[in-house]
Design a protein around this motif. Structure first.
Motif, short mmCIF file in Angstrom:
data_model
loop_
_atom_site.label_atom_id
_atom_site.label_comp_id
_atom_site.label_asym_id
_atom_site.label_seq_id
_atom_site.Cartn_x
_atom_site.Cartn_y
_atom_site.Cartn_z
N THR A 132 -8.69 -109.16 -39.96
CA THR A 132 -7.69 -108.10 -40.11
C THR A 132 -6.39 -108.65 -40.71
O THR A 132 -5.47 -107.88 -40.96
CB THR A 132 -7.35 -107.48 -38.74
N ALA A 133 -6.35 -109.96 -40.94
CA ALA A 133 -5.14 -110.61 -41.46
C ALA A 133 -3.93 -110.22 -40.59
O ALA A 133 -2.83 -109.98 -41.10
CB ALA A 133 -4.91 -110.25 -42.93
N GLY A 134 -4.18 -110.11 -39.29
CA GLY A 134 -3.09 -109.84 -38.36
C GLY A 134 -2.69 -108.38 -38.24
O GLY A 134 -1.81 -108.03 -37.45
N LEU A 135 -3.31 -107.47 -39.01
CA LEU A 135 -2.97 -106.04 -38.92
C LEU A 135 -3.54 -105.47 -37.62
O LEU A 135 -4.46 -106.03 -37.03
CB LEU A 135 -3.57 -105.26 -40.10
N ASP A 136 -2.99 -104.31 -37.19
CA ASP A 136 -3.56 -103.69 -36.00
C ASP A 136 -4.56 -102.59 -36.37
O ASP A 136 -4.89 -101.72 -35.57
CB ASP A 136 -2.46 -103.16 -35.07
N THR A 137 -5.00 -102.61 -37.63
CA THR A 137 -6.04 -101.69 -38.08
C THR A 137 -7.25 -102.50 -38.53
O THR A 137 -7.14 -103.69 -38.81
CB THR A 137 -5.55 -100.84 -39.26
N LEU A 138 -8.40 -101.83 -38.61
CA LEU A 138 -9.62 -102.50 -39.08
C LEU A 138 -10.30 -101.60 -40.11
O LEU A 138 -10.43 -100.39 -39.92
CB LEU A 138 -10.57 -102.74 -37.90
N ALA A 139 -10.72 -102.21 -41.22
CA ALA A 139 -11.53 -101.50 -42.22
C ALA A 139 -12.99 -101.68 -41.82
O ALA A 139 -13.45 -102.80 -41.62
CB ALA A 139 -11.27 -102.09 -43.61
#
Ligand code: TXA
Ligand code: MG
Length: 335
Positions: A132-139
């Motif tokens: 996630t490169a540290g994001l709080d979302t997921l693709a």
């Protein structure tokens, strides 16, 4: 499903391809039960395995394993701030990793298929932070390709997979494209012949207002109709760190000129519709056919040593938007 692959691809003997500069030997595995079992074993051992989807070939790794995910970035030469798509076999599995809502439930009618959803990451998920490169979302996406499905079920875990090409270059739609770009840097590629759609999945952001993050085979109007609302497209200058959103991407070695209605003598002519040209994306002007051919033809023109490619105008409707999106990036000034 309804997909057919050239039968020769399914019965191809396994071949080994070696890159002289590297000690890693990349295996070409067949899309048979045995080949898929071997691919799943390699994934479980923390190796990188490229596999087909209906869009493009993905470079797969166990999405829970930091070390292996780090190796994806290394193999692709990809800037590490760019997050990856996680592939799972069905909606039920997707719900383990992301916060599901009504809109997700509606658009999940396109699954299995060429659509990626960006949703809030579920807390406590075991997905590597490098994914996630540290994001709080997921693709996340459920591919439809039978080989991808079989591999995901056999491996029984989330598979992180960007397109299986060196960063910034043309996405692969055959196992040969994968080997040309990554041989010697990955353990194996499962060869199931050419990809049906030939363009990367549509990415729909659902963490906030539904936003089209990348145009693709599922069109904006398909999504608008399904959700009963207009879908905003992400403005091109927006700050998100997505490689597919970088101005120069999907780039062949040759310089690319778009919307060519006349040809210059030093150009190789990539046509669309009934035009006189060197290679035609779709002589009948069919956008689905053009999408399926686009990357394969750019690879072919690169291999032919073409230095300048001129491309016919592609109508900016339906799938034409996704084709033009990729062509615009292929033509953009290189960094
Ligand atoms: O068709 C496809 O989507 C292929 C096949 C292999 O599934 N995969 C693919 O992956 O195209 P990749 O890594 O080349 O492109 C994924 C895109 C990138 O632009 C990335 O930045 C974006 O998805 N992305 C991933 N996670 C995201 C997130 N949490 N928020 C926004 N964008 C995200
Ligand atoms: Mg890519």
């Amino acid at each position: 499903m309804g997909q057919t692959y050239p039968s020769t691809a399914l019965h191809q003997p396994e071949r080994r391809v070696t890159n002289m500069q590297s000690p890693v030997e990349t295996q070409r595995l067949s899309a048979t039960n045995d080949g898929i079992r071997r691919a799943a074993d390699l994934l479980a051992r923390g190796e990188l395995v490229a596999f087909p989807t209906e869009t493009v070939y993905g470079l797969g790794a166990d999405a829970r394993n930091d070390r292996t995910v780090a190796r994806i970035y290394e193999a692709k030469g990809r800037p590490s701030f760019n997050p990856l798509i996680v592939h799972v076999p069905d909606i039920e599995t997707a719900k383990r990793y992301v916060q599901w809502d009504k809109q997700a439930e509606l658009v999940a009618q396109f699954w299995p298929g060429p659509l990626t959803l960006v949703l809030p990451l579920k807390s406590g998920s075991d997905i590597s932070k490098l994914v996630t490169a540290g994001l709080d979302t997921l693709a996340i996406r459920v591919p439809e390709n039978p080989t991808a499905q079989a591999l995901l079920r056999q491996f029984a875990g989330p598979v992180a997979a960007p397109s299986a090409n060196p960063s910034g270059q043309i996405s692969p739609t055959t196992a040969d494209h994968v080997l040309n770009g990554l041989s010697g840097r990955i353990a194996a590629v499962v060869d199931a012949g050419p990809c049906r759609a030939g363009l990367e999945s549509t990415i729909l952001g659902l963490a906030n207002t539904p936003t089209l993050l990348r145009p693709g085979p599922v069109t904006r109007s398909d999504l608008a109709e399904c959700l009963g609302m207009e879908i905003t497209a992400q403005p091109p200058q927006s700050a998100i760190s997505a490689p597919g959103q970088l101005a120069s991407h999907y780039a062949p070695n040759a310089a690319v000129r778009l919307n060519a209605t006349t040809w210059r003598p030093d150009e190789t002519r990539l046509g669309f519709g009934s035009v006189d040209c060197d290679l035609n994306l779709s002589p009948s002007g069919n956008l689905t056919e053009a999408a399926a051919n686009l990357f394969a033809y750019l690879h072919k023109l690169d291999a032919s040593g073409a230095e300048k490619i001129a491309v016919s105008p592609i109508p900016e409707t339906g799938l034409g938007r996704a084709i033009n999106d990729r062509l615009t990036r292929a033509a953009a000034p290189r960094p």
